[in-house]
Design an enzyme around this catalytic site. Structure first.
Site, mmCIF file in Angstrom:
data_model
loop_
_atom_site.group_PDB
_atom_site.id
_atom_site.type_symbol
_atom_site.label_atom_id
_atom_site.label_comp_id
_atom_site.label_asym_id
_atom_site.label_seq_id
_atom_site.Cartn_x
_atom_site.Cartn_y
_atom_site.Cartn_z
ATOM 1 N N GLU A 67 0.823 -1.215 0.000
ATOM 2 C CA GLU A 67 0.000 0.000 0.000
ATOM 3 C C GLU A 67 0.851 1.257 0.000
ATOM 4 O O GLU A 67 0.422 2.300 -0.481
ATOM 5 C CB GLU A 67 -0.919 0.016 1.241
ATOM 6 C CG GLU A 67 -2.370 -0.202 0.874
ATOM 7 C CD GLU A 67 -3.321 -0.211 2.058
ATOM 8 O OE1 GLU A 67 -4.298 -0.953 1.976
ATOM 9 O OE2 GLU A 67 -3.093 0.490 3.063
ATOM 10 N N LYS B 119 -14.056 0.116 -3.919
ATOM 11 C CA LYS B 119 -15.160 0.516 -3.031
ATOM 12 C C LYS B 119 -16.209 1.292 -3.819
ATOM 13 O O LYS B 119 -17.408 1.066 -3.662
ATOM 14 C CB LYS B 119 -14.636 1.420 -1.901
ATOM 15 C CG LYS B 119 -13.746 0.730 -0.907
ATOM 16 C CD LYS B 119 -13.405 1.686 0.232
ATOM 17 C CE LYS B 119 -12.301 1.145 1.090
ATOM 18 N NZ LYS B 119 -11.758 2.127 2.016
ATOM 19 N N HIS C 113 8.351 -26.314 -1.343
ATOM 20 C CA HIS C 113 7.741 -27.445 -2.048
ATOM 21 C C HIS C 113 6.585 -27.005 -2.932
ATOM 22 O O HIS C 113 5.817 -27.833 -3.408
ATOM 23 C CB HIS C 113 7.287 -28.493 -1.023
ATOM 24 C CG HIS C 113 8.438 -29.067 -0.254
ATOM 25 N ND1 HIS C 113 9.000 -30.299 -0.537
ATOM 26 C CD2 HIS C 113 9.183 -28.545 0.759
ATOM 27 C CE1 HIS C 113 10.006 -30.520 0.286
ATOM 28 N NE2 HIS C 113 10.148 -29.471 1.075
HETATM 29 O O1 PA5 Z 1 -3.618 1.196 5.807
HETATM 30 C C1 PA5 Z 1 -4.755 1.588 5.618
HETATM 31 O O2 PA5 Z 1 -5.064 2.780 5.723
HETATM 32 C C2 PA5 Z 1 -5.878 0.620 5.277
HETATM 33 O O3 PA5 Z 1 -5.453 -0.667 5.061
HETATM 34 C C3 PA5 Z 1 -6.897 0.600 6.393
HETATM 35 O O4 PA5 Z 1 -6.281 0.174 7.571
HETATM 36 C C4 PA5 Z 1 -8.072 -0.329 6.049
HETATM 37 O O5 PA5 Z 1 -8.610 0.012 4.817
HETATM 38 C C5 PA5 Z 1 -9.145 -0.213 7.129
HETATM 39 O O6 PA5 Z 1 -9.581 1.103 7.254
HETATM 40 P P1 PA5 Z 1 -10.351 1.605 8.508
HETATM 41 O O7 PA5 Z 1 -9.491 1.450 9.690
HETATM 42 O O8 PA5 Z 1 -10.652 3.037 8.212
HETATM 43 O O9 PA5 Z 1 -11.611 0.761 8.620
#
Ligand code: PA5
Length: 445
Positions: A287, A422, A308
């Site tokens: 990310e 989303k 494996h």
């Molecule tokens: O690193 C990030 O920002 C995302 O992976 C969030 O942690 C994930 O989308 C969950 O979001 P939230 O905590 O707002 O529900």
């Protein structure tokens, strides 16, 4: 206490020129992280978090955890992405491998996870397990609006209120969310739940050392003070530029390898307890770096298991891969291979040896084979798997990730790409407010 160590001697020669040329960029990137002078600097709250976390907050988290431990056989951690992976990584690394198969012991609840998928069977089966059981919920969402945990929480809240009564349920639910905004904040305020705040300047994937990770970890019975102390030690170790800063070295080297054509990094463990640490690491790097058409693809493998299955590809597939091995020197338990009088399996040459001696030779043999096969090998070495070492490891990878993203030339602290699915999902589900998107997406079907 001893620090984790990075060993780059089996990797650096694959990209010697790029590594040498990358020194200035690494120094500059480290300064951006330390000084908050780079893109996304309003999300650098994690940098000084270990050294600045207050004793009062730790005490409060431990107190809440104690209440849940006393009153629950199961604590369900509801969250997705950065709102659950850190806790799961630490809890799995420190737990008995078969903890889930033992009955819950008094004051020692099992930590379960929900809202990290939209599996109907998963949700219904979890409900079935919890029916008639004493359980509590930690619901975690920074935005407070994420669909997956919201669905799971609605269902588990209903079950808990039905079983324990609405008043008692309030004592068994804790929300971790934004200080002011989001549906979860509104709900928690109206229902009167205890809450913890995710600081504004700490993004989800960097939040394991906030109540997001610390509360579930404390609920599982682990020492969050030691975890934070390990991280604080690493905060100090990674402050200044130079070869003694393992985060700078790792960030610089992985970018040098990337520039030399190594586009895939596998995080390798030789200890199955680290499987979820690999999942946490994948999110952190995926990310943070996968944007603007750039970024090393982060994958994780469990060795020797995956030797494996993936071993063939790694040894002889396209030469675009390098590996970073987390190597734990000393297992917590000793088990030796027994002698067998008949030796029908031919294994007596190993009798008397610890299982870990075999594992270590597999590790060494794999390293030599992979390096011979053109796979650079970076090693991160820790003495043992405990809270202190995991705290170090978490902070090391976080700091390196910030530095690495800046060397790569991206903003490591945003995740604009996560919104695309989303938006489409909401349009397809005809969420109010998405009328135009619904019309547009339906035209594509
Ligand atoms: O690193 C990030 O920002 C995302 O992976 C969030 O942690 C994930 O989308 C969950 O979001 P939230 O905590 O707002 O529900």
């Amino acid at each position: 206490m001893k620090s984790i160590e990075i060993n780059i001697q089996d990797a650096v020669f694959f990209a010697e020129k790029q590594y040498e040329a990358g020194k200035a960029a690494a120094v500059e990137a480290l300064a951006k992280v330390n000084e908050g002078s780079g893109e996304g600097s309003d999300f650098l709250g994690w940098v000084n978090l270990p050294s600045s976390i207050s004793a009062d907050l730790i005490a409060s988290i431990n107190k809440t955890a104690e209440r849940l431990r006393e009153n629950c056989d199961y604590v369900v951690c509801v969250g997705i992405g950065g709102s659950y992976l850190g806790a799961k990584a630490v809890i799995s690394a420190l737990s008995d491998s078969f903890a889930d198969f033992y009955a819950p012991a008094p004051k020692n609840p099992k930590v379960l996870y929900a809202g990290q998928n939209i599996g109907e069977e998963y949700t219904a089966e979890l409900e079935r397990l919890l029916t008639g059981k004493k359980f509590g919920i930690i619901v975690i969402s920074k935005s407070g609006t994420t669909t997956e945990p919201a669905i799971a929480f609605r269902i588990l809240k209903e079950l808990l209120e039905k079983q324990a009564g609405k008043e008692a349920a309030k004592n068994l639910i804790v929300a971790v969310t934004d200080e002011k905004k989001g549906a979860l904040r509104t709900l928690a305020t109206q229902e009167g739940y205890e809450t913890y705040v995710i600081p504004d300047n700490v993004g989800g994937r960097f939040s394991v050392l906030t109540p997001v990770g610390l509360l579930p970890i404390a609920c599982a019975g682990f020492d969050i003070e030691k975890l934070v102390a390990g991280a604080a030690e690493m905060e100090n170790t990674t402050l200044h530029s130079g070869d003694s800063n393992p985060a700078e070295v790792y960030a610089r080297l992985r970018n040098a390898l990337y520039q030399s054509g190594k586009k895939i990094e596998i995080l390798v463990n030789f200890n199955p307890k680290l499987h979820y640490f690999g999942e946490w690491w994948k999110q952190l790097y995926g990310e943070s770096e996968g944007k603007d058409g750039k970024g090393i693809f982060p994958a994780a493998v469990d060795f020797t298991t995956d030797l494996h299955s993936m071993g063939q590809w790694i040894q002889e597939g396209e030469r675009s891969i390098f590996e970073t091995v987390i190597s734990v020197k000393e297992p917590a338990i000793t088990r030796r291979i027994p002698e067998d009088a008949e030796n029908l399996d031919g294994l007596n040459y190993l009798s008397g040896k610890r299982i870990d001696e075999v594992n270590k030779m597999a590790e060494l043999g794999t390293k030599i084979a992979h390096v011979d096969g053109g796979v650079p090998n970076i090693r991160i070495e820790l003495d043992k798997l405990d809270e202190h070492a995991l705290g170090q490891l978490i902070y090391f990878f976080e700091k390196a990730c910030g530095i690495s993203g800046y060397i790569l030339g991206v903003n490591p602290f945003n995740q604009p790409g996560v919104e695309a699915y989303k938006k489409n999902m909401f349009a397809l589900l005809e969420k109010p407010g998405y009328e135009k998107e619904t019309e547009a997406i339906k035209a594509k079907l």
